[in-house]
Design a protein around this motif. Structure first.
Motif, PDB file in Angstrom:
ATOM      1  N   ALA B  69       0.823  -1.322  -0.004  1.00 43.14           N
ATOM      2  CA  ALA B  69      -0.226  -0.244  -0.103  1.00 43.14           C
ATOM      3  C   ALA B  69       1.049   1.436  -0.174  1.00 43.14           C
ATOM      4  N   ALA B  70       2.328   1.283   0.565  1.00 45.04           N
ATOM      5  CA  ALA B  70       3.050   2.353   1.087  1.00 45.04           C
ATOM      6  C   ALA B  70       3.683   2.757  -1.059  1.00 45.04           C
ATOM      7  N   LEU B  71       3.713   1.686  -1.585  1.00 39.16           N
ATOM      8  CA  LEU B  71       4.119   1.954  -2.947  1.00 39.16           C
ATOM      9  C   LEU B  71       3.557   2.176  -4.283  1.00 39.16           C
ATOM     10  N   SER B  72       1.778   1.795  -3.241  1.00 36.73           N
ATOM     11  CA  SER B  72       0.877   2.275  -5.081  1.00 36.73           C
ATOM     12  C   SER B  72       1.331   3.812  -4.910  1.00 36.73           C
ATOM     13  N   PRO B  73       1.334   4.885  -4.846  1.00 34.99           N
ATOM     14  CA  PRO B  73       1.272   6.755  -5.429  1.00 34.99           C
ATOM     15  C   PRO B  73       2.510   6.319  -6.038  1.00 34.99           C
ATOM     16  N   LEU B  74       3.151   6.236  -5.197  1.00 33.61           N
ATOM     17  CA  LEU B  74       5.171   5.622  -5.989  1.00 33.61           C
ATOM     18  C   LEU B  74       4.873   5.349  -7.494  1.00 33.61           C
ATOM     19  N   VAL B  75       4.365   4.790  -7.635  1.00 38.94           N
ATOM     20  CA  VAL B  75       4.021   4.272  -9.042  1.00 38.94           C
ATOM     21  C   VAL B  75       3.111   4.447 -10.359  1.00 38.94           C
ATOM     22  N   GLN B  76       2.336   5.103  -9.485  1.00 38.65           N
ATOM     23  CA  GLN B  76       1.594   6.172 -10.855  1.00 38.65           C
ATOM     24  C   GLN B  76       2.614   6.795 -11.632  1.00 38.65           C
ATOM     25  N   PRO B  77       1.459   6.839 -12.461  1.00 43.25           N
ATOM     26  CA  PRO B  77       2.366   7.608 -14.383  1.00 43.25           C
ATOM     27  C   PRO B  77       2.729   9.006 -13.644  1.00 43.25           C
ATOM     28  N   GLY B  78       4.178   9.261 -13.448  1.00 44.56           N
ATOM     29  CA  GLY B  78       4.686  10.922 -13.569  1.00 44.56           C
ATOM     30  C   GLY B  78       5.157  10.820 -12.687  1.00 44.56           C
ATOM     31  N   GLU B  79       5.290   9.506 -11.714  1.00 42.49           N
ATOM     32  CA  GLU B  79       6.031   9.661 -10.024  1.00 42.49           C
ATOM     33  C   GLU B  79       6.848   9.068 -10.059  1.00 42.49           C
ATOM     34  N   ALA B  80       7.899   8.633  -9.095  1.00 39.90           N
ATOM     35  CA  ALA B  80       8.961   8.288  -9.565  1.00 39.90           C
ATOM     36  C   ALA B  80       9.292   7.017 -10.044  1.00 39.90           C
ATOM     37  N   LEU B  81       8.576   5.936  -8.903  1.00 38.40           N
ATOM     38  CA  LEU B  81       8.261   4.534  -9.434  1.00 38.40           C
ATOM     39  C   LEU B  81       7.941   4.401 -10.663  1.00 38.40           C
ATOM     40  N   PHE B  82       7.797   4.677 -11.288  1.00 33.28           N
ATOM     41  CA  PHE B  82       6.570   4.487 -12.385  1.00 33.28           C
ATOM     42  C   PHE B  82       6.206   3.270 -13.018  1.00 33.28           C
TER      43      PHE B  82
ATOM     44  N   LEU C  71      14.466   9.316 -20.282  1.00 34.76           N
ATOM     45  CA  LEU C  71      13.543   8.124 -20.372  1.00 34.76           C
ATOM     46  C   LEU C  71      12.446   8.326 -19.867  1.00 34.76           C
ATOM     47  N   SER C  72      12.620   8.803 -19.069  1.00 32.73           N
ATOM     48  CA  SER C  72      11.708   8.675 -18.144  1.00 32.73           C
ATOM     49  C   SER C  72      10.068   9.459 -18.094  1.00 32.73           C
ATOM     50  N   PRO C  73      10.432  10.371 -18.645  1.00 35.04           N
ATOM     51  CA  PRO C  73       9.401  11.233 -19.911  1.00 35.04           C
ATOM     52  C   PRO C  73       8.607  10.663 -20.676  1.00 35.04           C
ATOM     53  N   LEU C  74       9.345   9.884 -21.722  1.00 34.44           N
ATOM     54  CA  LEU C  74       9.050   9.763 -22.452  1.00 34.44           C
ATOM     55  C   LEU C  74       8.211   8.243 -22.581  1.00 34.44           C
ATOM     56  N   VAL C  75       7.728   7.977 -21.605  1.00 32.61           N
ATOM     57  CA  VAL C  75       6.863   6.552 -21.045  1.00 32.61           C
ATOM     58  C   VAL C  75       6.128   6.729 -20.847  1.00 32.61           C
ATOM     59  N   GLY C  78       0.822   7.756 -23.105  1.00 33.65           N
ATOM     60  CA  GLY C  78       0.575   9.294 -23.827  1.00 33.65           C
ATOM     61  C   GLY C  78       1.743   9.284 -24.722  1.00 33.65           C
ATOM     62  N   GLU C  79       2.583   9.061 -24.547  1.00 29.71           N
ATOM     63  CA  GLU C  79       3.950   9.964 -25.248  1.00 29.71           C
ATOM     64  C   GLU C  79       4.376   8.529 -25.910  1.00 29.71           C
ATOM     65  N   ALA C  80       5.129   8.948 -26.348  1.00 27.15           N
ATOM     66  CA  ALA C  80       6.404   8.328 -27.333  1.00 27.15           C
ATOM     67  C   ALA C  80       6.002   6.412 -27.418  1.00 27.15           C
ATOM     68  N   LEU C  81       6.715   6.357 -25.649  1.00 31.20           N
ATOM     69  CA  LEU C  81       7.213   5.039 -26.092  1.00 31.20           C
ATOM     70  C   LEU C  81       6.456   4.707 -24.423  1.00 31.20           C
ATOM     71  N   PHE C  82       5.594   4.548 -24.467  1.00 29.33           N
ATOM     72  CA  PHE C  82       4.728   4.093 -23.319  1.00 29.33           C
ATOM     73  C   PHE C  82       4.139   2.322 -23.362  1.00 29.33           C
ATOM     74  N   ASN C  83       5.150   2.169 -22.651  1.00 28.03           N
ATOM     75  CA  ASN C  83       5.331   0.543 -22.046  1.00 28.03           C
ATOM     76  C   ASN C  83       5.958  -0.021 -22.794  1.00 28.03           C
TER      77      ASN C  83
END
Lengths: 133, 133, 133, 133
Positions: B69-82, C71-75, C78-83
């Motif tokens: 549960a502590a990881l969930s917010p960190l792995v969202q799009p745009g977050e540090a651990l996506f 790479l982080s912004p590109l993945v 909606g971005e070019a290298l998503f997933n």
């Protein structure tokens, strides 16, 4: 019909008793007829490399509706099923995987045991299987 | 120090009681501090797709010494651990994985639960964790 | 030209010093230009889930000749290298993977660091990279 | 108890010295008791196919609490553990993986070496193991 969790736990409990009697530390895995994991126990100090082997023995037995001991002669060099272990993400084809049947003789699951000699592994798996009525 | 099988079985027993109380059918997995499988139970009729999820939740918690549960917010799009989930053969980073500590606060293992809403999964994991003294 | 073991060990030594300064416990991996593992260190008490992440960060940087932070912004969705992480057996695309170049600007390897915030991971990777002349 | 990074680095340093003495170029891997990677070194010009083999040797030794040389006779065609290599994502069961114990005789990790003949691999692993007090 599939094995129930209560049945799987009874099998694991009987297998643990047999393992203690044989002075071994076993990994014991029970899967259903579809090879899905139902219950598992790793006895303290047992080989951790045998976690996966016990699972693969149980799955191999469930996938082919036969004890893994029955497969062992068939997978030797020159024999019909040589290197079948490369399928299904990895089979284990030496003794220790035993099918579990209901009263009508239908396979409802399988038990896989790993952590000692293959003779001990097989004996513990049989003890687990026999606990299910 | 690693969790014992007796402790892991106590955790699973408590988790099953909580699952029944919540009218859910859970998969419950306990791993040691090294993320090796110690005990597992699949409740009758539970999702079989959740077997693997419960294991990955437990392993994820053990690998990172924190509840999933502590990881969930960190792995969202745009977050540090996506997309950290692509490591270690697959992580699960939503709630339901909970670390288990000894009296000194040292992580000795983790419990992972899957089979219902993530809130229920987390509640059942907490019930299992709390059974260990 | 590929990084030598002596260079990789110098990078790991410098990275460890930086990690201690930041009061972190890191996993540090150095790969060559072909993404093959050259040297690795897991600091005592570090997350074991970060062993694999540090390797994947180093390999991702070596495979694409750029820091993972680039790479982080590109993945993102909606971005070019998503997933893109689904390729190569799993990429890690957040900061902490840094390319290592020779004096001519040629990539000779990469360093991957995991075990703390991505900012700390990246800082430790940079410290390791800068140790190589 | 698990091996520390300082101990693992001492083992790798001693193993490298032995490798040089034997005029070989080795991959040397040290894992903890849970088979997690602690330290690694690839000597310049060594086989890159041996990176993975050295890791699998170390893990195999840690998983089964015995040197891989002890497994070799058991995994031959017709023997009890034929094709056990298909478990755990791949085992290596020829010499070169050696367990590391503490003073009490408890396994705290393992060292795996690959890059030359299996006799040389084993000798280098032993040299690494013996460096740990």
């Amino acid at each position: 019909m599939n094995i129930t969790l209560a049945q799987a736990e009874a099998a694991i409990s009987a297998a643990k008793k047999k393992a203690i009697k044989l002075k071994t530390k076993m990994n014991i895995c029970v899967v259903d007829a579809g090879s899905n994991l139902i219950a598992f126990a790793h006895m303290d100090g047992g080989w951790i490399g045998s976690v996966d082997i016990s699972m693969k023995k149980a799955k191999t037995a469930a996938w082919f509706l036969m004890d893994t001991a029955a497969l062992s002669p068939l997978v030797q060099p020159g024999e019909a099923l040589f290197n079948i272990e490369h399928s299904n993400g990895g089979l284990i084809t030496f003794p220790g995987g035993v099918v579990i049947k209901d009263e009508a003789g239908e396979v409802i699951g399988a038990i896989g045991v790993s952590g000692s000699t293959v003779d001990n592994d097989h004996a513990v798996a049989i003890a687990g299987m026999e606990a299910i009525k």
